[in-house]
Design a protein around this motif. Structure first.
Motif, PDB file in Angstrom:
ATOM      1  N   GLY A  39       0.798  -1.222   0.000  1.00  0.00           N
ATOM      2  CA  GLY A  39       0.000   0.000   0.000  1.00  0.00           C
ATOM      3  C   GLY A  39       0.830   1.270   0.000  1.00  0.00           C
ATOM      4  O   GLY A  39       0.395   2.300  -0.498  1.00  0.00           O
ATOM      5  N   HIS A  40       2.038   1.213   0.520  1.00  0.00           N
ATOM      6  CA  HIS A  40       2.913   2.388   0.571  1.00  0.00           C
ATOM      7  C   HIS A  40       3.680   2.608  -0.728  1.00  0.00           C
ATOM      8  O   HIS A  40       4.139   3.715  -0.981  1.00  0.00           O
ATOM      9  CB  HIS A  40       3.938   2.239   1.707  1.00  0.00           C
ATOM     10  N   CYS A  41       3.866   1.563  -1.497  1.00  0.00           N
ATOM     11  CA  CYS A  41       4.798   1.637  -2.627  1.00  0.00           C
ATOM     12  C   CYS A  41       4.145   1.649  -4.001  1.00  0.00           C
ATOM     13  O   CYS A  41       4.837   1.782  -4.999  1.00  0.00           O
ATOM     14  CB  CYS A  41       5.774   0.469  -2.554  1.00  0.00           C
ATOM     15  N   ASP A  42       2.841   1.481  -4.086  1.00  0.00           N
ATOM     16  CA  ASP A  42       2.146   1.476  -5.369  1.00  0.00           C
ATOM     17  C   ASP A  42       2.794   0.501  -6.349  1.00  0.00           C
ATOM     18  O   ASP A  42       3.177   0.865  -7.459  1.00  0.00           O
ATOM     19  CB  ASP A  42       2.113   2.893  -5.960  1.00  0.00           C
ATOM     20  N   ALA A  43       2.976  -0.746  -5.877  1.00  0.00           N
ATOM     21  CA  ALA A  43       3.562  -1.800  -6.708  1.00  0.00           C
ATOM     22  C   ALA A  43       2.905  -3.125  -6.332  1.00  0.00           C
ATOM     23  O   ALA A  43       2.306  -3.245  -5.262  1.00  0.00           O
ATOM     24  CB  ALA A  43       5.068  -1.877  -6.479  1.00  0.00           C
ATOM     25  N   SER A  44       3.048  -4.091  -7.204  1.00  0.00           N
ATOM     26  CA  SER A  44       2.464  -5.405  -6.923  1.00  0.00           C
ATOM     27  C   SER A  44       3.214  -6.080  -5.783  1.00  0.00           C
ATOM     28  O   SER A  44       4.379  -5.772  -5.510  1.00  0.00           O
ATOM     29  CB  SER A  44       2.523  -6.282  -8.173  1.00  0.00           C
ATOM     30  N   LEU A  45       2.558  -7.020  -5.142  1.00  0.00           N
ATOM     31  CA  LEU A  45       3.169  -7.745  -4.037  1.00  0.00           C
ATOM     32  C   LEU A  45       4.404  -8.519  -4.509  1.00  0.00           C
ATOM     33  O   LEU A  45       5.412  -8.577  -3.806  1.00  0.00           O
ATOM     34  CB  LEU A  45       2.153  -8.686  -3.385  1.00  0.00           C
ATOM     35  N   ALA A  46       4.355  -9.074  -5.722  1.00  0.00           N
ATOM     36  CA  ALA A  46       5.514  -9.795  -6.266  1.00  0.00           C
ATOM     37  C   ALA A  46       6.712  -8.854  -6.414  1.00  0.00           C
ATOM     38  O   ALA A  46       7.850  -9.221  -6.082  1.00  0.00           O
ATOM     39  CB  ALA A  46       5.165 -10.431  -7.608  1.00  0.00           C
ATOM     40  N   THR A  47       6.472  -7.636  -6.882  1.00  0.00           N
ATOM     41  CA  THR A  47       7.553  -6.650  -7.025  1.00  0.00           C
ATOM     42  C   THR A  47       8.083  -6.247  -5.658  1.00  0.00           C
ATOM     43  O   THR A  47       9.303  -6.145  -5.465  1.00  0.00           O
ATOM     44  CB  THR A  47       7.057  -5.409  -7.781  1.00  0.00           C
ATOM     45  N   ILE A  48       7.195  -6.072  -4.692  1.00  0.00           N
ATOM     46  CA  ILE A  48       7.619  -5.727  -3.324  1.00  0.00           C
ATOM     47  C   ILE A  48       8.539  -6.816  -2.789  1.00  0.00           C
ATOM     48  O   ILE A  48       9.607  -6.530  -2.234  1.00  0.00           O
ATOM     49  CB  ILE A  48       6.399  -5.544  -2.397  1.00  0.00           C
ATOM     50  N   TYR A  49       8.150  -8.082  -2.950  1.00  0.00           N
ATOM     51  CA  TYR A  49       8.980  -9.181  -2.456  1.00  0.00           C
ATOM     52  C   TYR A  49      10.344  -9.225  -3.159  1.00  0.00           C
ATOM     53  O   TYR A  49      11.363  -9.490  -2.525  1.00  0.00           O
ATOM     54  CB  TYR A  49       8.272 -10.529  -2.603  1.00  0.00           C
ATOM     55  N   ARG A  50      10.381  -8.942  -4.455  1.00  0.00           N
ATOM     56  CA  ARG A  50      11.674  -8.914  -5.173  1.00  0.00           C
ATOM     57  C   ARG A  50      12.578  -7.821  -4.615  1.00  0.00           C
ATOM     58  O   ARG A  50      13.763  -8.042  -4.366  1.00  0.00           O
ATOM     59  CB  ARG A  50      11.467  -8.712  -6.673  1.00  0.00           C
ATOM     60  N   ARG A  51      12.019  -6.631  -4.402  1.00  0.00           N
ATOM     61  CA  ARG A  51      12.823  -5.531  -3.860  1.00  0.00           C
ATOM     62  C   ARG A  51      13.261  -5.832  -2.428  1.00  0.00           C
ATOM     63  O   ARG A  51      14.376  -5.513  -2.042  1.00  0.00           O
ATOM     64  CB  ARG A  51      12.050  -4.212  -3.878  1.00  0.00           C
ATOM     65  N   ILE A  52      12.390  -6.437  -1.637  1.00  0.00           N
ATOM     66  CA  ILE A  52      12.761  -6.815  -0.267  1.00  0.00           C
ATOM     67  C   ILE A  52      13.962  -7.749  -0.300  1.00  0.00           C
ATOM     68  O   ILE A  52      14.925  -7.554   0.443  1.00  0.00           O
ATOM     69  CB  ILE A  52      11.560  -7.467   0.470  1.00  0.00           C
ATOM     70  N   GLU A  53      13.929  -8.758  -1.154  1.00  0.00           N
ATOM     71  CA  GLU A  53      15.053  -9.701  -1.251  1.00  0.00           C
ATOM     72  C   GLU A  53      16.330  -8.988  -1.672  1.00  0.00           C
ATOM     73  O   GLU A  53      17.406  -9.264  -1.123  1.00  0.00           O
ATOM     74  CB  GLU A  53      14.725 -10.847  -2.209  1.00  0.00           C
ATOM     75  N   ASP A  54      16.226  -8.057  -2.621  1.00  0.00           N
ATOM     76  CA  ASP A  54      17.402  -7.291  -3.055  1.00  0.00           C
ATOM     77  C   ASP A  54      17.963  -6.452  -1.906  1.00  0.00           C
ATOM     78  O   ASP A  54      19.181  -6.403  -1.697  1.00  0.00           O
ATOM     79  CB  ASP A  54      17.050  -6.370  -4.229  1.00  0.00           C
ATOM     80  N   LEU A  55      17.077  -5.784  -1.171  1.00  0.00           N
ATOM     81  CA  LEU A  55      17.514  -4.946  -0.051  1.00  0.00           C
ATOM     82  C   LEU A  55      18.108  -5.784   1.078  1.00  0.00           C
ATOM     83  O   LEU A  55      19.072  -5.369   1.726  1.00  0.00           O
ATOM     84  CB  LEU A  55      16.352  -4.098   0.465  1.00  0.00           C
ATOM     85  N   LEU A  56      17.551  -6.966   1.309  1.00  0.00           N
ATOM     86  CA  LEU A  56      18.122  -7.880   2.302  1.00  0.00           C
ATOM     87  C   LEU A  56      19.522  -8.320   1.872  1.00  0.00           C
ATOM     88  O   LEU A  56      20.441  -8.381   2.685  1.00  0.00           O
ATOM     89  CB  LEU A  56      17.224  -9.106   2.503  1.00  0.00           C
ATOM     90  N   ASP A  57      19.681  -8.618   0.595  1.00  0.00           N
ATOM     91  CA  ASP A  57      20.973  -9.085   0.063  1.00  0.00           C
ATOM     92  C   ASP A  57      22.098  -8.070   0.264  1.00  0.00           C
ATOM     93  O   ASP A  57      23.236  -8.454   0.526  1.00  0.00           O
ATOM     94  CB  ASP A  57      20.874  -9.418  -1.427  1.00  0.00           C
ATOM     95  N   VAL A  58      21.783  -6.780   0.135  1.00  0.00           N
ATOM     96  CA  VAL A  58      22.828  -5.749   0.295  1.00  0.00           C
ATOM     97  C   VAL A  58      22.883  -5.204   1.715  1.00  0.00           C
ATOM     98  O   VAL A  58      23.662  -4.300   2.007  1.00  0.00           O
ATOM     99  CB  VAL A  58      22.680  -4.598  -0.730  1.00  0.00           C
ATOM    100  N   GLY A  59      22.052  -5.738   2.606  1.00  0.00           N
ATOM    101  CA  GLY A  59      22.107  -5.361   4.011  1.00  0.00           C
ATOM    102  C   GLY A  59      21.442  -4.041   4.364  1.00  0.00           C
ATOM    103  O   GLY A  59      21.686  -3.502   5.436  1.00  0.00           O
ATOM    104  N   LEU A  60      20.599  -3.522   3.475  1.00  0.00           N
ATOM    105  CA  LEU A  60      19.919  -2.264   3.768  1.00  0.00           C
ATOM    106  C   LEU A  60      18.589  -2.478   4.479  1.00  0.00           C
ATOM    107  O   LEU A  60      17.970  -1.535   4.960  1.00  0.00           O
ATOM    108  CB  LEU A  60      19.688  -1.464   2.482  1.00  0.00           C
ATOM    109  N   LEU A  61      18.147  -3.718   4.526  1.00  0.00           N
ATOM    110  CA  LEU A  61      16.884  -4.072   5.163  1.00  0.00           C
ATOM    111  C   LEU A  61      17.143  -5.307   6.008  1.00  0.00           C
ATOM    112  O   LEU A  61      18.018  -6.118   5.685  1.00  0.00           O
ATOM    113  CB  LEU A  61      15.846  -4.387   4.073  1.00  0.00           C
ATOM    114  N   ARG A  62      16.418  -5.452   7.104  1.00  0.00           N
ATOM    115  CA  ARG A  62      16.540  -6.666   7.901  1.00  0.00           C
ATOM    116  C   ARG A  62      15.151  -7.215   8.177  1.00  0.00           C
ATOM    117  O   ARG A  62      14.163  -6.485   8.158  1.00  0.00           O
ATOM    118  CB  ARG A  62      17.339  -6.427   9.169  1.00  0.00           C
ATOM    119  N   GLU A  63      15.136  -8.493   8.438  1.00  0.00           N
ATOM    120  CA  GLU A  63      13.880  -9.218   8.609  1.00  0.00           C
ATOM    121  C   GLU A  63      13.682  -9.616  10.064  1.00  0.00           C
ATOM    122  O   GLU A  63      14.632 -10.028  10.734  1.00  0.00           O
ATOM    123  CB  GLU A  63      13.915 -10.474   7.743  1.00  0.00           C
TER     124      GLU A  63
END
Length: 119
Positions: A39-63
């Motif tokens: 709801g915050h990003c105006d993107a599909s859930l699949a795209t959100i999950y792809r970006r989350i994985e990318d951000l996790l990979d570079v250490g900018l996001l944590r789970e």
């Protein structure tokens, strides 16, 4: 042969992507689920999950995994970025990333250092 992508290049790519930026900004103050980020990003859930994985990979996001009383597990994500500085010197672009370091992270670092000292 193509040059291998440097970690700094991936971070720049993540920050130049609107969805990646919105995920980091939305999760700066509180952890959020992918569904809430949708709801915050105006993107599909699949795209959100792809970006989350990318951000996790570079250490900018944590789970964070939250376990509910009924046994269900929920993944929530929070920004792991404290400060980022970009410098251009002698034709080289460098990025200095300071990640957040909360109490569990500090304890883990101390524990790891103690264990390596025992070997």
């Amino acid at each position: 042969m193509a040059e291998a992508e440097r970690p700094d290049d991936r971070i720049i790519d993540m920050l130049s992507d609107d969805i990646g930026k919105h995920i980091l900004m939305a999760t700066d103050q509180q952890a959020m689920s992918a569904q809430r980020l949708e709801g915050h990003c105006d993107a599909s859930l699949a795209t959100i999950y792809r970006r989350i994985e990318d951000l996790l990979d570079v250490g900018l996001l944590r789970e964070r995994v939250e376990i509910q009383a009924d046994g269900n597990h929920y993944r929530r994500f929070e920004s792991n970025l404290d400060r980022l500085a970009v410098t251009l010197e002698d034709g080289n672009l460098d990025i200095d990333v300071e990640r957040r370091n909360d109490a569990p992270d500090r304890f883990r670092a101390i524990w790891d250092a103690m264990q390596s000292g025992w070997k």
